[in-house]
Scaffold this motif. Sequence first.
Motif, PDB file in Angstrom:
ATOM      1  N   GLU A  17     -79.804 -58.110 -76.603  1.00 14.18           N
ATOM      2  CA  GLU A  17     -79.386 -57.578 -77.900  1.00 14.18           C
ATOM      3  C   GLU A  17     -80.406 -56.575 -78.422  1.00 14.18           C
ATOM      4  OE1 GLU A  17     -78.828 -60.930 -80.430  1.00 14.18           O
ATOM      5  OE2 GLU A  17     -77.180 -61.760 -79.246  1.00 14.18           O
ATOM      6  N   LEU A  42     -79.853 -52.282 -79.069  1.00 14.97           N
ATOM      7  CA  LEU A  42     -80.172 -51.529 -80.287  1.00 14.97           C
ATOM      8  C   LEU A  42     -81.129 -50.381 -79.984  1.00 14.97           C
ATOM      9  CD1 LEU A  42     -80.647 -54.478 -82.824  1.00 14.97           C
ATOM     10  CD2 LEU A  42     -78.651 -53.007 -82.542  1.00 14.97           C
ATOM     11  N   GLU A  76     -79.313 -47.621 -78.092  1.00 21.18           N
ATOM     12  CA  GLU A  76     -78.380 -46.872 -78.943  1.00 21.18           C
ATOM     13  C   GLU A  76     -79.129 -45.810 -79.735  1.00 21.18           C
ATOM     14  OE1 GLU A  76     -75.290 -47.589 -82.668  1.00 21.18           O
ATOM     15  OE2 GLU A  76     -75.700 -49.242 -81.291  1.00 21.18           O
ATOM     16  N   LEU A 103     -81.889 -60.254 -88.626  1.00 19.40           N
ATOM     17  CA  LEU A 103     -80.630 -60.957 -88.382  1.00 19.40           C
ATOM     18  C   LEU A 103     -80.890 -62.437 -88.556  1.00 19.40           C
ATOM     19  CD1 LEU A 103     -79.549 -59.036 -85.150  1.00 19.40           C
ATOM     20  CD2 LEU A 103     -78.929 -58.535 -87.525  1.00 19.40           C
ATOM     21  N   GLN A 153     -63.041 -55.893 -88.228  1.00 19.41           N
ATOM     22  CA  GLN A 153     -64.335 -55.699 -87.584  1.00 19.41           C
ATOM     23  C   GLN A 153     -64.903 -54.337 -87.985  1.00 19.41           C
ATOM     24  OE1 GLN A 153     -65.817 -58.179 -85.522  1.00 19.41           O
ATOM     25  NE2 GLN A 153     -64.131 -59.299 -86.475  1.00 19.41           N
ATOM     26  N   THR A 205     -69.627 -50.070 -87.913  1.00 15.20           N
ATOM     27  CA  THR A 205     -71.068 -49.837 -88.005  1.00 15.20           C
ATOM     28  C   THR A 205     -71.812 -51.158 -87.886  1.00 15.20           C
ATOM     29  OG1 THR A 205     -70.678 -47.962 -89.479  1.00 15.20           O
ATOM     30  CG2 THR A 205     -72.902 -48.877 -89.458  1.00 15.20           C
ATOM     31  N   HIS A 206     -72.938 -51.153 -87.189  1.00 13.33           N
ATOM     32  CA  HIS A 206     -73.744 -52.367 -87.069  1.00 13.33           C
ATOM     33  C   HIS A 206     -74.144 -52.827 -88.472  1.00 13.33           C
ATOM     34  CE1 HIS A 206     -76.941 -55.164 -86.061  1.00 13.33           C
ATOM     35  NE2 HIS A 206     -76.586 -55.076 -84.784  1.00 13.33           N
ATOM     36  N   SER A 266     -84.709 -59.934 -80.096  1.00 14.19           N
ATOM     37  CA  SER A 266     -83.680 -59.235 -80.855  1.00 14.19           C
ATOM     38  C   SER A 266     -84.146 -58.854 -82.257  1.00 14.19           C
ATOM     39  CB  SER A 266     -82.422 -60.108 -80.958  1.00 14.19           C
ATOM     40  OG  SER A 266     -81.469 -59.520 -81.808  1.00 14.19           O
ATOM     41  N   ALA A 284     -84.209 -55.394 -84.288  1.00 16.54           N
ATOM     42  CA  ALA A 284     -83.284 -55.252 -85.417  1.00 16.54           C
ATOM     43  C   ALA A 284     -83.974 -54.610 -86.610  1.00 16.54           C
ATOM     44  CB  ALA A 284     -82.717 -56.610 -85.806  1.00 16.54           C
ATOM     45  N   ALA A 315     -70.421 -58.586 -89.893  1.00 15.43           N
ATOM     46  CA  ALA A 315     -69.618 -57.815 -88.940  1.00 15.43           C
ATOM     47  C   ALA A 315     -68.227 -57.481 -89.459  1.00 15.43           C
ATOM     48  CB  ALA A 315     -69.492 -58.600 -87.634  1.00 15.43           C
ATOM     49  N   ALA A 351     -76.765 -59.778 -91.170  1.00 15.72           N
ATOM     50  CA  ALA A 351     -77.908 -58.871 -91.276  1.00 15.72           C
ATOM     51  C   ALA A 351     -78.365 -58.855 -92.724  1.00 15.72           C
ATOM     52  CB  ALA A 351     -77.508 -57.466 -90.837  1.00 15.72           C
TER      53      ALA A 351
END
Length: 365
Positions: free
Chosen positions: A29, A33, A36, A63, A83, A86-87, A115, A119, A164, A196
């Motif tokens: 995870e 990120l 990306e 998170l 859903q 965007t994160h 993660s 994040a 989410a 988040a």
Amino acid sequence: MKTLTRQDLTDLLHGAAIRGAGGGGDLSEGFALIDEALAAGKQFDLYGLDEVPDDALICTPYLLGAISPLTDDEIARYAALPQADTHPILTAYAEFEKRLGKPFFATTACELGGSNTAAAWFPAAMHGRGLLDADPAGRAVPEITHSTYYLVGLPASPIVAANAFGETFWLDGIKDDQRAETLVRALSRESRNDIAAIDHALPMARLRDALIPGTISAALALGQRVRAAHATGEDVAEAIANSGGGRVACRGTVRESTHTTEGGFTLGEIAIGGTGEDAGVDFRIAIKNENMAAWRNGDVVATVPDLICVIDTDTAEPVTNPHARVGQRVAVVFLPAPAAFTTEKGLSVFGPAYAGIDQPYTPAC
């Protein structure tokens, strides 16, 4: 200021995951990120605390939730909800800056982990902000209260949270971090056990003496050391122990790994059968997101706040919860706790009693 390369980020997340002591989220995870952001042409700029002005605004994205897979009933329960594209951590970050009317200078991770460290960096990189070479835990921790922020009494609120499903929440006027933990955990439970959040939005002047400096560069050095040891056939567990002032507590094979989700946490146990010099040893680790306590042949040999780290001896990868596999060959390494948690107040919130152990804290190494 240092701009981190992809190799730096790889080593850093591996080191953070080791110091996550089973928690802090999956490396996969974290890398998703990071990649990306890199694919979008962004960069990760790491600042030492002495490079940040006193009036610079800092925040702590993370998170929060359980780390065990959803049950079929939980999947069905949330299937009808939309859903978001965007994160959630980006949604929360943009909402926070919008409400404040000014940008953050940098973010700091709430903890070290595969993660959650990434994040915290992800929204900073995506918005062209910096990262702090510091955090308020020095390891991974289960709750918001397990931080130097709480120990020195810094306010968590206002808090922005997002899930989410595209839902956002603005929380303000919160009494303290204990109450913040209760509220954000409740939102997480209603958000598929994963939310988040961003808190402790404060000027650097208020954070400077609260944060543990150098934890990110130390995680980078640990990851580099492990990579070098694995490449040359060294004993990776010994390399980790020597690098962090700890010790190898057991080597063996995972005999059983159980977990369940309760109250927004992943609870469980790892049972290891000793091999080699540890042949015949029954070694057990209790889990509450992170590794909470360890027993060797029925005797308690480690508790939080010390770090109980499980390493796959074939791959040199840290074993994060709840992913220990029956038959997996592992080594357990104990590393000393961050000093802030060994104080009277630190132990009162994150010591043996939190792990359900009715005995005084005894350092494992």
